[in-house]
Design a protein around this motif. Structure first.
Motif, PDB file in Angstrom:
ATOM      1  N   UNK A   1      -1.012  14.882 -10.714  1.00  8.46           N
ATOM      2  CA  UNK A   1      -2.464  15.142 -10.802  1.00  8.46           C
ATOM      3  C   UNK A   1      -2.888  15.631 -12.191  1.00  8.46           C
ATOM      4  N   UNK A   2      -2.696  14.767 -13.187  1.00  4.62           N
ATOM      5  CA  UNK A   2      -2.952  15.151 -14.583  1.00  4.62           C
ATOM      6  C   UNK A   2      -4.430  15.387 -14.872  1.00  4.62           C
ATOM      7  N   UNK A   3      -5.302  15.028 -13.957  1.00  2.29           N
ATOM      8  CA  UNK A   3      -6.739  15.229 -14.148  1.00  2.29           C
ATOM      9  C   UNK A   3      -7.213  16.588 -13.649  1.00  2.29           C
ATOM     10  N   UNK A   4      -6.341  17.378 -13.077  1.00  2.00           N
ATOM     11  CA  UNK A   4      -6.772  18.656 -12.511  1.00  2.00           C
ATOM     12  C   UNK A   4      -6.754  19.773 -13.547  1.00  2.00           C
ATOM     13  N   UNK A   5      -7.614  20.786 -13.358  1.00  2.00           N
ATOM     14  CA  UNK A   5      -7.711  21.872 -14.339  1.00  2.00           C
ATOM     15  C   UNK A   5      -6.646  22.947 -14.194  1.00  2.00           C
TER      16      UNK A   5
ATOM     17  N   UNK B   1      -0.699   5.987 -11.101  1.00  2.00           N
ATOM     18  CA  UNK B   1      -0.793   5.820  -9.658  1.00  2.00           C
ATOM     19  C   UNK B   1      -1.835   6.808  -9.155  1.00  2.00           C
ATOM     20  N   UNK B   2      -2.387   6.537  -7.996  1.00  2.00           N
ATOM     21  CA  UNK B   2      -3.347   7.447  -7.362  1.00  2.00           C
ATOM     22  C   UNK B   2      -2.779   7.822  -5.992  1.00  2.00           C
ATOM     23  N   UNK B   3      -2.474   9.100  -5.812  1.00  2.00           N
ATOM     24  CA  UNK B   3      -1.923   9.554  -4.532  1.00  2.00           C
ATOM     25  C   UNK B   3      -2.763  10.699  -3.972  1.00  2.00           C
ATOM     26  N   UNK B   4      -2.523  11.013  -2.715  1.00  2.00           N
ATOM     27  CA  UNK B   4      -3.437  11.922  -2.005  1.00  2.00           C
ATOM     28  C   UNK B   4      -3.135  13.393  -2.212  1.00  2.00           C
TER      29      UNK B   4
ATOM     30  N   UNK C   1       0.842  -1.195   0.000  1.00  2.00           N
ATOM     31  CA  UNK C   1       0.000   0.000   0.000  1.00  2.00           C
ATOM     32  C   UNK C   1       0.878   1.246   0.000  1.00  2.00           C
ATOM     33  N   UNK C   2       0.489   2.223  -0.815  1.00  2.00           N
ATOM     34  CA  UNK C   2       1.351   3.390  -1.002  1.00  2.00           C
ATOM     35  C   UNK C   2       0.555   4.693  -0.968  1.00  2.00           C
ATOM     36  N   UNK C   3       1.270   5.771  -0.732  1.00  2.00           N
ATOM     37  CA  UNK C   3       0.829   7.141  -1.001  1.00  2.00           C
ATOM     38  C   UNK C   3       2.098   7.918  -1.330  1.00  2.00           C
TER      39      UNK C   3
ATOM     40  N   UNK D   1      -5.397  12.187  -9.240  1.00  2.00           N
ATOM     41  CA  UNK D   1      -5.820  12.578  -7.901  1.00  2.00           C
ATOM     42  C   UNK D   1      -6.993  11.698  -7.474  1.00  2.00           C
ATOM     43  N   UNK D   2      -7.375  11.818  -6.215  1.00  2.00           N
ATOM     44  CA  UNK D   2      -8.377  10.919  -5.654  1.00  2.00           C
ATOM     45  C   UNK D   2      -9.808  11.399  -5.847  1.00  2.00           C
ATOM     46  N   UNK D   3      -9.996  12.581  -6.446  1.00  2.00           N
ATOM     47  CA  UNK D   3     -11.349  13.150  -6.477  1.00  2.00           C
ATOM     48  C   UNK D   3     -12.288  12.395  -7.411  1.00  2.00           C
ATOM     49  N   UNK D   4     -11.742  11.751  -8.459  1.00  2.00           N
ATOM     50  CA  UNK D   4     -12.554  10.978  -9.399  1.00  2.00           C
ATOM     51  C   UNK D   4     -11.966   9.589  -9.535  1.00  2.00           C
TER      52      UNK D   4
END
Length: 237
Positions: free
Chosen positions: A154-158, A202-205, A4-6, A181-184
């Motif tokens: 966080x490549x999904x962020x605007x 990867x998904x990190x906080x 398990x990672x962050x 990111x974890x939002x979606x």
């Protein structure tokens, strides 16, 4: 084995990081949440890594030395290193490439350097959430030259992402893995940005508060915990 990672956590050194994000609090919260490996990636600096790595070693948690660089294009890139020394080398380069804008503590928060007992031993005066004068390409070249790896953050962020600010991920960078990111959910992110399906992720906080640190919910498959194995997963040949 699954670990398990962050791999994107901020300490009190980042001006936007809560002052509870001390070396001991970060490591202990990660352990409470059942994490096996974390990376502390403060904005444009590695100066709290000595303390966090010492606390991690003392408590049996693997801590990867990292930095979240803000490039001149205002793109965030998380950089990971095999050892502290090379992270600090990039830290020095970045600091010299930051504009001479003083941090306004009453606006952005304090930028605290701590020891492994959570005692304040210094502050950084330059504002760390400024863009440095290094380009995206510069950061990839410098990091790889120091034996590290780069992951577009966080490549999904605007905002502050390679996707939003460049509109694409240059093929010349030879990127293999990106960070969501974890939002979606990953599925919804790929649905919105179909070109991202060619990359591992990867998904990190991006935690700035203790409660934001990931639970035991995201895993990397490795034979055993090591930086070499991490590179082989995130940047396969």
């Amino acid at each position: 084995m699954k670990f398990a990672y962050d791999l994107h956590i901020h300490s009190v050194l980042s001006p936007c990081g809560d002052e509870d994000m001390t070396p001991n609090n970060i490591v202990n919260m990660a352990l409470l949440k059942g994490l096996d490996i974390i990376a502390v990636t403060d904005h444009n600096s590695a100066k709290n890594l000595p303390a966090v790595l010492e606390v991690g070693k003392r408590n049996g948690l693997m801590v990867i030395p990292g930095i979240e660089v803000q490039t001149k294009e205002e793109v965030h890139i998380v950089c990971f290193f095999k050892n502290l020394q090379n992270a600090l080398k990039l830290d020095e380069i970045i600091y010299n490439c930051l504009p001479d804008i003083p941090n306004k503590e009453e606006v952005f928060g304090r930028q605290l350097i701590m020891n492994s007992n959570d005692e304040i031993i210094g502050k950084i005066e330059k504002l760390l959430i400024s863009s440095c004068s290094l380009s995206v390409n510069d950061v990839f070249i410098l990091t790889r030259g120091l034996g590290g790896i780069c992951i577009p953050a966080h490549v999904d962020r605007p905002a502050y992402s390679m996707t939003s600010n460049l509109g694409f991920i240059p093929n010349s960078l030879n990127v293999k893995t990106v960070e969501f990111s974890k939002k979606d959910s990953p599925e919804s992110i790929i649905s919105k940005y179909p070109f991202l399906k060619k990359y591992n992720y990867i998904v990190s906080s991006d935690a700035h508060y203790l409660w934001d640190i990931s639970e035991r919910e995201y895993f990397l498959e490795m034979e055993y915990l090591s930086f070499t194995n991490l590179i082989n997963i995130l940047c396969p040949n």
